[in-house]
Design a protein around this motif. Sequence first.
Motif, PDB file in Angstrom:
ATOM      1  N   LEU A 255     -35.812  35.238  46.179  1.00  0.00           N
ATOM      2  CA  LEU A 255     -33.828  35.120  46.302  1.00  0.00           C
ATOM      3  C   LEU A 255     -33.404  36.187  45.439  1.00  0.00           C
ATOM      4  O   LEU A 255     -32.119  36.690  46.069  1.00  0.00           O
ATOM      5  CB  LEU A 255     -33.583  33.625  46.304  1.00  0.00           C
ATOM      6  CG  LEU A 255     -34.194  32.405  47.380  1.00  0.00           C
ATOM      7  CD1 LEU A 255     -33.228  31.341  47.085  1.00  0.00           C
ATOM      8  CD2 LEU A 255     -33.424  32.956  48.445  1.00  0.00           C
ATOM      9  N   THR A 256     -33.533  35.802  44.362  1.00  0.00           N
ATOM     10  CA  THR A 256     -32.887  37.283  43.500  1.00  0.00           C
ATOM     11  C   THR A 256     -33.381  38.281  43.603  1.00  0.00           C
ATOM     12  O   THR A 256     -32.567  39.761  42.595  1.00  0.00           O
ATOM     13  CB  THR A 256     -34.142  36.783  41.951  1.00  0.00           C
ATOM     14  OG1 THR A 256     -35.386  36.874  41.707  1.00  0.00           O
ATOM     15  CG2 THR A 256     -33.453  35.483  41.543  1.00  0.00           C
ATOM     16  N   ALA A 257     -33.367  39.039  44.671  1.00  0.00           N
ATOM     17  CA  ALA A 257     -34.267  39.895  44.955  1.00  0.00           C
ATOM     18  C   ALA A 257     -32.711  41.081  46.115  1.00  0.00           C
ATOM     19  O   ALA A 257     -32.300  41.938  45.715  1.00  0.00           O
ATOM     20  CB  ALA A 257     -35.697  40.139  45.657  1.00  0.00           C
ATOM     21  N   SER A 258     -32.551  39.844  46.526  1.00  0.00           N
ATOM     22  CA  SER A 258     -30.982  40.014  47.475  1.00  0.00           C
ATOM     23  C   SER A 258     -30.262  40.802  46.148  1.00  0.00           C
ATOM     24  O   SER A 258     -30.143  40.152  44.612  1.00  0.00           O
ATOM     25  CB  SER A 258     -30.077  39.068  47.913  1.00  0.00           C
ATOM     26  OG  SER A 258     -29.394  39.236  48.384  1.00  0.00           O
ATOM     27  N   ARG A 259     -29.188  41.195  46.970  1.00  0.00           N
ATOM     28  CA  ARG A 259     -28.232  41.807  46.411  1.00  0.00           C
ATOM     29  C   ARG A 259     -26.870  41.273  46.344  1.00  0.00           C
ATOM     30  O   ARG A 259     -25.871  40.814  45.327  1.00  0.00           O
ATOM     31  CB  ARG A 259     -27.648  42.840  47.090  1.00  0.00           C
ATOM     32  CG  ARG A 259     -28.275  44.124  46.529  1.00  0.00           C
ATOM     33  CD  ARG A 259     -27.431  46.033  47.454  1.00  0.00           C
ATOM     34  NE  ARG A 259     -27.643  45.040  48.324  1.00  0.00           N
ATOM     35  CZ  ARG A 259     -27.208  46.192  49.732  1.00  0.00           C
ATOM     36  NH1 ARG A 259     -27.031  47.291  49.231  1.00  0.00           N
ATOM     37  NH2 ARG A 259     -27.304  46.159  50.399  1.00  0.00           N
ATOM     38  N   ARG A 260     -26.418  39.860  46.791  1.00  0.00           N
ATOM     39  CA  ARG A 260     -25.856  38.511  47.437  1.00  0.00           C
ATOM     40  C   ARG A 260     -26.189  37.703  45.848  1.00  0.00           C
ATOM     41  O   ARG A 260     -27.649  37.578  44.943  1.00  0.00           O
ATOM     42  CB  ARG A 260     -25.943  37.387  48.210  1.00  0.00           C
ATOM     43  CG  ARG A 260     -25.164  38.440  49.642  1.00  0.00           C
ATOM     44  CD  ARG A 260     -25.270  37.419  50.834  1.00  0.00           C
ATOM     45  NE  ARG A 260     -24.851  36.045  50.482  1.00  0.00           N
ATOM     46  CZ  ARG A 260     -24.920  35.358  50.820  1.00  0.00           C
ATOM     47  NH1 ARG A 260     -25.592  34.991  52.303  1.00  0.00           N
ATOM     48  NH2 ARG A 260     -24.379  33.828  50.902  1.00  0.00           N
ATOM     49  N   PRO A 261     -24.900  36.685  44.711  1.00  0.00           N
ATOM     50  CA  PRO A 261     -25.082  35.801  44.745  1.00  0.00           C
ATOM     51  C   PRO A 261     -26.638  35.505  44.516  1.00  0.00           C
ATOM     52  O   PRO A 261     -26.379  34.164  45.252  1.00  0.00           O
ATOM     53  CB  PRO A 261     -24.255  35.802  43.914  1.00  0.00           C
ATOM     54  CG  PRO A 261     -23.038  36.502  44.255  1.00  0.00           C
ATOM     55  CD  PRO A 261     -23.577  37.610  45.496  1.00  0.00           C
TER      56      PRO A 261
END
Length: 227
Positions: free
Chosen positions: A162-168
């Motif tokens: 999840l943290t690899a996404s550009r979204r918060p």
Amino acid sequence: MKEGPDIARIGTLIGDPARANMLTALMGGQALTATELAQAAGVTLQTASSHLSKLEDGGLVHQRKQGRHRYFALADAATGALLEAIMGFAASRGHLRHRPGPKDPALRKARVCYDHLAGDYGVRMLDSLIRSGAIADTGGELIVTETGREGLHGIGVDLDALTASRRPLCKSCLDWSERRSHLAGTLGKALLSRFLSEGWARRSDNSRAIHFTQTGERQFLALFPLE
């Protein structure tokens, strides 16, 4: 004309009743055809196409083609958050459209807000995560704690992905019916997806409501307790 963001243009785009109905229909996070959006707005297909063109030019929706069909969706999560915030503001000022029927309580209990859980259950989930220490609210910014990482990993949520996404990862979203915050961001999306994939809940066929099974409701309330 003064310099700065043109909020008047955004207000005009959202303020048209037909376009507002289309945007509300897209709050479920699903892509819809122009025909489906015309029905939601109560206008002809030609009129709907004109409205959709304006919404696309304004950056509120985007379209994709699949075969002979064109599908429309909200441009991004920020658009969904903006619409949910406007709904909450309208509700707080008494600007409500009353549609009596069983959908109203179901929507207030649990519903989709773009791609995450909203309503009473959405607010409860965030409250429980904060009270348990899984999420820390540092002056409006939500952060997953080490305790939270362990607990979320235990229910099958891959935080590294999840943290690899550009979204918060975590973001608060003002809930229109509860007028308090629920959990958005990639974590909010992942948790809703988990509830659906585990069979705890299902999406309504004709509204944004999320219906929990009896077993799913017991599991949800046990996982996110409140005193």
